[in-house]
Design an enzyme around this catalytic site. Structure first.
Site, short mmCIF file in Angstrom:
data_model
loop_
_atom_site.label_atom_id
_atom_site.label_comp_id
_atom_site.label_asym_id
_atom_site.label_seq_id
_atom_site.Cartn_x
_atom_site.Cartn_y
_atom_site.Cartn_z
N SER A 247 0.82 -1.22 0.00
CA SER A 247 0.00 0.00 0.00
C SER A 247 0.84 1.26 0.00
CB SER A 247 -0.94 0.01 1.21
OG SER A 247 -0.20 0.02 2.41
N ARG A 248 2.11 1.13 0.36
CA ARG A 248 2.97 2.32 0.43
C ARG A 248 4.45 1.88 0.42
NH1 ARG A 248 2.42 4.13 6.85
NH2 ARG A 248 4.05 2.74 7.56
N LYS B 102 15.14 -10.16 10.63
CA LYS B 102 15.78 -10.03 9.31
C LYS B 102 16.96 -10.98 9.17
CE LYS B 102 12.94 -6.91 7.72
NZ LYS B 102 11.98 -7.25 6.66
N ILE C 37 16.15 3.38 3.81
CA ILE C 37 15.31 3.73 2.65
C ILE C 37 14.27 4.75 3.12
CG2 ILE C 37 13.84 2.84 0.80
CD1 ILE C 37 16.65 1.55 0.78
N ASN D 184 7.48 -8.68 1.24
CA ASN D 184 7.92 -7.33 1.58
C ASN D 184 7.30 -6.82 2.88
OD1 ASN D 184 8.82 -4.42 0.91
ND2 ASN D 184 6.59 -4.25 1.04
N TYR E 226 13.86 -6.64 15.57
CA TYR E 226 13.83 -6.41 14.11
C TYR E 226 15.04 -7.09 13.46
CZ TYR E 226 13.68 -3.86 9.66
OH TYR E 226 13.63 -3.54 8.33
P1 NAD Z 1 6.18 0.85 5.24
O1 NAD Z 1 5.82 0.91 6.68
O2 NAD Z 1 6.22 2.11 4.45
O3 NAD Z 1 5.20 -0.17 4.47
C1 NAD Z 1 4.96 -1.43 5.01
C2 NAD Z 1 3.89 -2.13 4.22
O4 NAD Z 1 3.70 -3.43 4.82
C3 NAD Z 1 2.51 -1.45 4.26
O5 NAD Z 1 1.85 -1.64 3.03
C4 NAD Z 1 1.78 -2.23 5.35
O6 NAD Z 1 0.35 -2.24 5.21
C5 NAD Z 1 2.32 -3.61 5.13
N1 NAD Z 1 2.21 -4.46 6.31
C6 NAD Z 1 2.69 -4.25 7.55
N2 NAD Z 1 2.34 -5.26 8.36
C7 NAD Z 1 1.62 -6.12 7.61
C8 NAD Z 1 0.96 -7.35 7.88
N3 NAD Z 1 0.98 -7.90 9.09
N4 NAD Z 1 0.28 -7.95 6.87
C9 NAD Z 1 0.25 -7.39 5.62
N5 NAD Z 1 0.86 -6.25 5.31
C10 NAD Z 1 1.53 -5.61 6.30
O7 NAD Z 1 7.59 0.10 5.21
P2 NAD Z 1 8.75 0.05 4.11
O8 NAD Z 1 9.84 0.94 4.56
O9 NAD Z 1 8.20 0.19 2.73
O10 NAD Z 1 9.26 -1.45 4.35
C11 NAD Z 1 8.98 -2.52 3.49
C12 NAD Z 1 9.95 -3.66 3.82
O11 NAD Z 1 11.29 -3.20 3.67
C13 NAD Z 1 9.82 -4.18 5.26
O12 NAD Z 1 9.97 -5.57 5.29
C14 NAD Z 1 11.01 -3.53 5.94
O13 NAD Z 1 11.46 -4.25 7.07
C15 NAD Z 1 12.04 -3.52 4.83
N6 NAD Z 1 13.11 -2.55 5.05
C16 NAD Z 1 12.83 -1.22 5.08
C17 NAD Z 1 13.88 -0.33 5.33
C18 NAD Z 1 13.66 1.16 5.39
O14 NAD Z 1 14.62 1.88 5.74
N7 NAD Z 1 12.48 1.69 5.06
C19 NAD Z 1 15.17 -0.81 5.55
C20 NAD Z 1 15.39 -2.17 5.52
C21 NAD Z 1 14.35 -3.04 5.24
#
Ligand code: NAD
Length: 243
Positions: free
Chosen positions: A12-13, A157, A186, A88, A153
């Site tokens: 969704s985002r 991972k 990110i 994701n 966390y």
């Molecule tokens: P975000 O919070 O912007 O988006 C997370 C998405 O996951 C949303 O669409 C949310 O609805 C969905 N979500 C959360 N819990 C859920 C559940 N139980 N069931 C279904 N959907 C669920 O996060 P992001 O930054 O886009 O992160 C996406 C992935 O990347 C994650 O796994 C995160 O750990 C990983 N990541 C992000 C970063 C960063 O710096 N943003 C760094 C390393 C890894």
């Protein structure tokens, strides 16, 4: 030409949204889900269909096995095959480990780690019968090196990284690839708790001098999917040279 299909959790985002838009542009029909915010998910779906691709949406918790089963039931009604699964969906928890409750621990484990198991379990039979497929897990550099105040966390991972390597070995004889992208910092809502000073401090530590963008992650994801099945079992860091 047969259109390929991809399932993306948490779309969704942020990174999931960019993955959906890039894969649609690359010609994939999609199934996407999120935990909440029907409007945001519908908006991503709208952008996917505007590119001429099909899109199935589902609102539910990927950390819950029954919801995952519902989601894949819906997908298999719509699409005869699933070519790509991108795990994701994820949440973060920032705080001292000793302050974490059982519920908070369980929630992050289910969302970040069990969800990958539940989704893979659903998709592997279809991929085995096709003798092809790609599973891509969105991981973190903290899974490689650990982060203070992000112990749970980091553990999820790190678990995803080991899960990726082990499952790759299990599925390589069937030409199914399993890889992970270990993201650095990110720029998404997940990091919305950072103030401007903290953001700048992080950028100062990153040799590339900036946060990654969701588009950086999506571009790498599409290129991984274009590789031969010899690229498997890899945890590919995308962190601007940070870690
Ligand atoms: P975000 O919070 O912007 O988006 C997370 C998405 O996951 C949303 O669409 C949310 O609805 C969905 N979500 C959360 N819990 C859920 C559940 N139980 N069931 C279904 N959907 C669920 O996060 P992001 O930054 O886009 O992160 C996406 C992935 O990347 C994650 O796994 C995160 O750990 C990983 N990541 C992000 C970063 C960063 O710096 N943003 C760094 C390393 C890894």
């Amino acid at each position: 030409m047969n259109t390929k299909t991809a399932v993306i959790t948490g779309a969704s985002r942020g990174i999931g949204r960019a993955l959906a838009l890039h894969l649609a542009k690359a010609g994939y029909d999609l199934a996407i889900c999120a935990h909440s915010r029907t409007d945001s998910l519908a908006e991503v779906c709208h952008q996917v269909t505007a590119q001429g691709r099909r899109c199935v949406t589902y609102l539910g918790d990927m950390g819950n096995a029954a919801s995952v089963q519902d989601f894949f039931g819906l997908i298999l009604q719509e699409y005869p095959t699933i070519d790509v699964l991108i795990n994701n969906a994820g949440i973060s928890y920032v705080g001292l480990l000793q302050d974490m409750t059982d519920d908070q621990w369980d929630q992050i484990l289910h969302t970040n780690l069990s969800s990958a198991f539940y989704c893979c379990r659903q998709v592997i039979p279809a991929m085995l019968s096709q003798k092809r497929g790609h599973i891509l897990n969105i991981s973190s550099v903290w899974g490689n090196v650990g982060a203070s105040t992000e112990v749970a966390y980091s553990a999820t991972k790190g678990g995803i990284n080991a899960f990726t390597r082990a499952l790759a070995k299990e599925l390589a004889p069937s030409h199914i690839c399993v890889n992970a992208i270990a993201c650095g910092y990110i720029d998404t809502d997940m990091n919305g708790h950072l103030n401007e000073t903290e953001r700048q401090q992080l950028c100062d530590e990153i040799p590339a001098g900036r946060p990654g963008t969701p588009e950086d992650v999506a571009t790498l994801a599409v290129s991984i999917l274009q590789n031969s099945d010899y690229l498997t079992g890899q945890i590919i860091s995308l962190d601007g040279g940070w870690i």
